[in-house]
Design a protein around this motif. Structure first.
Motif, PDB file in Angstrom:
ATOM      1  N   LYS A 144       0.938  -1.425   0.440  1.00 26.39           N
ATOM      2  CA  LYS A 144      -0.223  -0.238  -0.399  1.00 26.39           C
ATOM      3  C   LYS A 144       1.026   1.004  -0.081  1.00 26.39           C
ATOM      4  N   THR A 145       1.660   1.424   0.579  1.00 28.07           N
ATOM      5  CA  THR A 145       2.714   2.939   0.615  1.00 28.07           C
ATOM      6  C   THR A 145       3.069   2.487  -0.816  1.00 28.07           C
ATOM      7  N   PHE A 146       3.428   1.800  -1.340  1.00 28.78           N
ATOM      8  CA  PHE A 146       4.253   2.187  -2.447  1.00 28.78           C
ATOM      9  C   PHE A 146       3.231   2.380  -3.687  1.00 28.78           C
ATOM     10  N   PHE A 147       2.283   1.378  -3.812  1.00 28.53           N
ATOM     11  CA  PHE A 147       1.185   2.129  -4.328  1.00 28.53           C
ATOM     12  C   PHE A 147       1.079   3.886  -3.978  1.00 28.53           C
ATOM     13  N   TYR A 148       1.007   4.304  -3.002  1.00 29.39           N
ATOM     14  CA  TYR A 148       0.471   5.270  -2.389  1.00 29.39           C
ATOM     15  C   TYR A 148       1.713   6.196  -2.795  1.00 29.39           C
ATOM     16  N   ASN A 149       3.081   5.876  -2.894  1.00 28.12           N
ATOM     17  CA  ASN A 149       4.149   6.199  -3.639  1.00 28.12           C
ATOM     18  C   ASN A 149       3.727   6.513  -4.977  1.00 28.12           C
ATOM     19  N   MET A 150       3.527   5.842  -5.488  1.00 26.77           N
ATOM     20  CA  MET A 150       3.542   5.949  -6.752  1.00 26.77           C
ATOM     21  C   MET A 150       2.258   7.266  -7.784  1.00 26.77           C
ATOM     22  N   LEU A 151       1.451   7.807  -6.505  1.00 25.75           N
ATOM     23  CA  LEU A 151       0.743   8.540  -6.712  1.00 25.75           C
ATOM     24  C   LEU A 151       0.986  10.133  -6.773  1.00 25.75           C
ATOM     25  N   VAL A 152       2.480  10.428  -6.277  1.00 24.95           N
ATOM     26  CA  VAL A 152       3.325  11.089  -5.909  1.00 24.95           C
ATOM     27  C   VAL A 152       3.688  12.062  -7.571  1.00 24.95           C
ATOM     28  N   PRO A 153       4.689  11.177  -8.677  1.00 24.55           N
ATOM     29  CA  PRO A 153       5.009  11.470  -9.460  1.00 24.55           C
ATOM     30  C   PRO A 153       3.905  11.979 -10.459  1.00 24.55           C
ATOM     31  N   VAL A 154       2.527  11.146 -10.751  1.00 24.84           N
ATOM     32  CA  VAL A 154       1.716  10.928 -11.627  1.00 24.84           C
ATOM     33  C   VAL A 154       1.228  13.025 -11.259  1.00 24.84           C
ATOM     34  N   MET A 155       0.571  13.237 -10.081  1.00 25.83           N
ATOM     35  CA  MET A 155       0.141  14.340  -9.440  1.00 25.83           C
ATOM     36  C   MET A 155       1.421  15.262 -10.083  1.00 25.83           C
ATOM     37  N   ASN A 156       2.748  15.447 -10.165  1.00 33.11           N
ATOM     38  CA  ASN A 156       3.455  16.116 -10.133  1.00 33.11           C
ATOM     39  C   ASN A 156       3.866  16.506 -11.746  1.00 33.11           C
ATOM     40  N   LYS A 157       2.987  15.184 -12.137  1.00 30.19           N
ATOM     41  CA  LYS A 157       3.283  15.637 -14.020  1.00 30.19           C
ATOM     42  C   LYS A 157       2.561  16.259 -14.096  1.00 30.19           C
ATOM     43  N   THR A 351      -8.118  10.253  -7.780  1.00 29.90           N
ATOM     44  CA  THR A 351      -6.558   9.558  -7.578  1.00 29.90           C
ATOM     45  C   THR A 351      -6.549   7.986  -8.195  1.00 29.90           C
ATOM     46  N   MET A 352      -6.990   7.312  -7.612  1.00 25.00           N
ATOM     47  CA  MET A 352      -6.724   6.416  -6.791  1.00 25.00           C
ATOM     48  C   MET A 352      -7.948   5.528  -6.970  1.00 25.00           C
ATOM     49  N   TYR A 353      -8.029   4.092  -7.430  1.00 25.97           N
ATOM     50  CA  TYR A 353      -8.938   2.725  -6.905  1.00 25.97           C
ATOM     51  C   TYR A 353      -8.529   1.358  -6.300  1.00 25.97           C
ATOM     52  N   ALA A 354      -9.028   1.595  -5.610  1.00 29.15           N
ATOM     53  CA  ALA A 354      -8.870   0.887  -4.175  1.00 29.15           C
ATOM     54  C   ALA A 354      -9.815   0.186  -3.303  1.00 29.15           C
ATOM     55  N   SER A 355      -9.510  -0.990  -2.639  1.00 26.49           N
ATOM     56  CA  SER A 355     -10.252  -1.261  -1.759  1.00 26.49           C
ATOM     57  C   SER A 355     -10.151  -2.558  -0.788  1.00 26.49           C
ATOM     58  N   SER A 356     -10.806  -2.902   0.401  1.00 27.50           N
ATOM     59  CA  SER A 356     -10.437  -3.890   1.275  1.00 27.50           C
ATOM     60  C   SER A 356      -9.495  -5.340   0.523  1.00 27.50           C
ATOM     61  N   GLU A 357      -9.829  -5.648  -0.324  1.00 30.65           N
ATOM     62  CA  GLU A 357      -8.873  -7.187  -0.851  1.00 30.65           C
ATOM     63  C   GLU A 357      -7.643  -6.336  -1.378  1.00 30.65           C
ATOM     64  N   CYS A 358      -7.844  -4.865  -1.770  1.00 27.78           N
ATOM     65  CA  CYS A 358      -6.423  -4.748  -2.940  1.00 27.78           C
ATOM     66  C   CYS A 358      -6.052  -3.655  -3.625  1.00 27.78           C
ATOM     67  N   TYR A 359      -5.185  -2.426  -3.888  1.00 26.03           N
ATOM     68  CA  TYR A 359      -5.298  -1.890  -4.123  1.00 26.03           C
ATOM     69  C   TYR A 359      -5.216  -1.835  -5.334  1.00 26.03           C
ATOM     70  N   LYS A 365      -4.757  10.363 -15.902  1.00 27.93           N
ATOM     71  CA  LYS A 365      -4.879  11.792 -16.083  1.00 27.93           C
ATOM     72  C   LYS A 365      -5.978  12.488 -14.903  1.00 27.93           C
ATOM     73  N   PRO A 366      -4.804  12.654 -13.693  1.00 24.07           N
ATOM     74  CA  PRO A 366      -6.046  12.684 -12.662  1.00 24.07           C
ATOM     75  C   PRO A 366      -6.676  14.367 -12.859  1.00 24.07           C
ATOM     76  N   LEU A 367      -6.156  15.544 -14.442  1.00 19.80           N
ATOM     77  CA  LEU A 367      -7.431  16.398 -13.838  1.00 19.80           C
ATOM     78  C   LEU A 367      -8.587  15.653 -14.917  1.00 19.80           C
ATOM     79  N   SER A 368      -8.176  14.739 -15.029  1.00 18.65           N
ATOM     80  CA  SER A 368      -9.615  14.445 -16.365  1.00 18.65           C
ATOM     81  C   SER A 368     -11.094  15.117 -15.890  1.00 18.65           C
ATOM     82  N   LYS A 369     -11.868  15.051 -16.967  1.00 17.65           N
ATOM     83  CA  LYS A 369     -13.450  15.594 -15.782  1.00 17.65           C
ATOM     84  C   LYS A 369     -14.204  13.759 -15.234  1.00 17.65           C
ATOM     85  N   PRO A 370     -14.615  14.499 -14.114  1.00 16.54           N
ATOM     86  CA  PRO A 370     -15.106  13.205 -13.193  1.00 16.54           C
ATOM     87  C   PRO A 370     -15.200  12.103 -14.038  1.00 16.54           C
ATOM     88  N   SER A 371     -16.406  12.416 -15.145  1.00 15.57           N
ATOM     89  CA  SER A 371     -16.882  11.465 -15.933  1.00 15.57           C
ATOM     90  C   SER A 371     -16.113  10.485 -16.957  1.00 15.57           C
TER      91      SER A 371
END
Length: 637
Positions: A144-157, A351-359, A365-371
């Protein structure tokens, strides 16, 4: 096919031997979370080699766990991929529940996992009125920590300057219990926030919050909310992004701010935290943030909050904010208009899609429209398979709604088939709908997550998916997920209160009303008298009891949200005139439904259909009491 044997070093830095000569990234590779270039390269490597990594993941899972009681019962110690798919069944929670309960009751982890199960994660999905429990391990926290860390470079881009300020993220913990074995059972985010991985997180720009850890970890949700908002207001000039996990939680915070802004301003003006904040960690940490008196800031906030309208209040209170980070896909899409009202035009970022079972996946493309939000599944998180969701499948008419927009051509396949033909991650096709099946490192094998996804494209060789809906979930406000069966059971219990009076409930449907905060369930009931179509005067007290009876018979997650979290308002029953549901069928047929295949929808998503039902309402009734709830107790036989 022969298995490849993994080394026995299963630490964060473990390596893996392959059957191929191609060099792939480690399963959980080391990299500096502050090195955005390295992070993006790693994501490119993972998605470019998605097929090979998926094969690697499955081999490692099977090699590790071949001798577990569960897998050995099907594979007899083999770790062959073909045998795995032929002999290990695709399962639901009820199939694996006995194994998990045995571990909760004190039997060894080797029942399902070669790695020690260190805790059980309680899912917001329910079974028999109690949260589902998912096995988790110490290594899973690293994943999970690895997964959260992977969000950082995408947002900074996509967003510049995030290292120049802080995030006002409103994060909370939920109730937890100790199982008979001594393992803790708790929600996945509570697990993460309480872990050393969170407390000792590397302080890159994405881990700097206005909320001190003590306020996040406060078990009293009201004190936690108050203190986090107070810290966020005091540090308003440093805030570059705001958010919560779910859109519903963020809007609940806005409603809380509406109720408490005067007191918050008083605290800022005097430099003193309200006396009712009694949690020691909260008082000490917030006092440090508060510093001393600040009349100028209090006056500024008071001026903004005392206006006639709160339209754009987020941008007004936190003027440097670049976006709002909340999940607004799936059932959370219903909150988009309200968020837009308060946000002042700020982008809504999922930013992410996760659940109790797994991340599972990241939004590249975090700035895309919600739809338009799609998630790319990271192939090193778990082994993914997919069940095709068929289109135009005879009488199996269940419309799928993509972010609130109905797709009349998308029909869910039947659950009655005993054999499931799955596809691998690389076999899915653009535009098709699938149900996600996952095999994890922590003891879930070919487990149906219950999420319906649509393939929207590819990033390198990794498919991208839009979250469509939860399988069979009809109502949801917060973390609650009420399916059609549970709603039927609750309504059946409630109608027993009026049947002795000669009433018959001929039809019902409902929707999640989020026009106010908190949102609440609305049920439309069509009633008639036995032997007559006339509807006499309704007994308000008896109908209110029906509302309460429905709530009492919904699951523990709903009741917790209703009673403790106060994130769901009182359930409402609207009684409609005789013939209303005939008119609803006529409307649905006019919109393209088949008369022969028509079934009354248990959740109304069409605004026009809701208006039709509302035009026929003859009485509105609300639950007068909150349903009984107590922290999750183990009920293991």
């Amino acid at each position: 096919m022969k298995c490849c044997r993994a080394t026995q070093n299963f630490s964060l830095n473990h390596t893996f031997h392959f059957c191929c000569t191609k060099m792939l990234p480690k399963m959980l590779p080391d990299y500096d979370p502050n090195d955005n270039q390295a992070g993006m390269k790693l994501l490119e490597d993972l998605t470019t080699n998605a097929y090979e990594i998926q094969q690697q993941v499955l081999r490692e899972i099977l090699t590790r766990n071949a001798q577990t009681e569960y897998l050995k019962g099907f594979l007899n110690g083999q770790c062959d991929e073909d045998c795995f798919k032929k002999k290990v069944p695709v399962v639901n929670y009820e199939d694996i529940k006995p194994y998990i309960e045995r571990i909760a009751d004190g039997e060894p982890s080797e029942i399902i996992s070669a790695q020690p199960i260190t805790e059980l994660l309680t899912s917001s999905g329910t079974s028999g009125g109690q949260p589902k429990m998912m096995p988790s391990s110490a290594e899973d926290l690293n994943r999970k920590t690895f997964f959260y860390n992977m969000l950082v470079p995408v947002m900074n881009k996509y967003v510049e300057g995030l290292d120049k300020g802080k995030g006002m993220y409103l994060l909370f913990i939920k109730p937890e219990i100790s199982t008979p074995s001594g393992l803790m059972a708790r929600p996945v985010l509570t697990s993460y926030y309480k872990s050393s991985n969170f407390r000792n997180r590397p302080f890159n720009q994405y881990n700097i919050y206005t909320s001190p850890d003590e306020t996040i970890l406060c078990p009293d949700s009201k004190q936690s909310m108050y203190c986090q908002l107070l810290c966020g207001l005091v540090q308003r000039d440093d805030v570059l992004r705001v958010g919560a996990v779910f859109a519903s939680a963020f809007l609940r915070a806005i409603k809380f701010l509406e109720d408490y802004w005067k007191e918050l301003c008083s605290n800022i003006r005097t430099g003193h935290v309200s006396d009712w904040i009694t949690d020691p960690g909260c008082r000490s940490s917030v006092s440090l943030v508060l510093g001393g008196r600040n009349s100028e800031l209090a006056d500024l906030i008071e001026e903004q909050c005392s206006g006639k309208s709160w339209e754009g209040i987020i941008k007004n209170l936190w003027p440097k904010t670049k976006f709002i980070e909340v999940i607004v896909t799936g059932s959370m899409a219903q909150y988009i208009p309200t968020l837009d009202f308060y946000s002042g035009g700020l982008p809504l970022v999922s930013t992410m899609y996760a659940s109790s079972e797994c991340y599972f996946g990241i939004n590249f493309k975090p700035l895309s429209k919600p739809s338009d939000v799609s998630y790319t599944l990271l192939p090193n998180m778990a082994y993914f398979e997919f069940l095709l969701v068929e289109k135009n499948n005879g009488e199996l008419t269940q419309k799928v709604h993509c972010n609130g927009v109905s797709d009349k051509n998308c029909i869910q396949a039947s659950d009655e088939n005993e054999e499931f033909q799955t596809l691998d991650l690389m076999e899915v096709k653009l535009g098709q709908y699938y149900e996600l099946v996952v095999t994890t490192f922590t003891g879930l094998y070919r487990y149906r997550v219950g999420d319906i996804l649509m393939v929207t494209g590819f990033h390198n060789k990794a498919p991208q998916f839009r979250f469509v809906q939860r399988r069979n979930v009809v109502l949801s406000i917060d973390t609650d997920k009420t399916n059609e069966e549970d709603l039927l059971k609750a309504v059946t219990q409630a109608k027993c209160l009026i049947e002795p009076l000669g009433f018959l409930l001929t039809e019902y449907t409902g929707y999640a009303d989020t026009s106010s905060i908190p949102g609440h369930y609305v049920l439309f009931w069509e009633l008639k008298m036995k032997g007559s179509n006339d509807l006499p005067e309704l007994d308000a007290e008896k109908m209110e009891q029906c509302c309460s009876k429905v709530e009492e018979n919904l699951d523990s997650v709903y009741r917790r949200c209703r009673k403790k979290d106060k994130s769901i308002g009182a359930l409402e029953i609207r009684v409609v005139k005789h013939g209303t549901f005939d008119a609803l069928m006529d409307f649905c047929v006019s919109e393209g439904s088949s008369v022969n295949q028509y079934k009354t929808p248990r959740c109304i998503k069409s605004e026009e259909a809701r208006k039709l039902l509302d035009s026929k309402v003859v009485g509105k009734f609300f639950s007068r009491k909150t349903p009984f709830w107590e922290p999750f107790r183990m009920e293991i036989n």
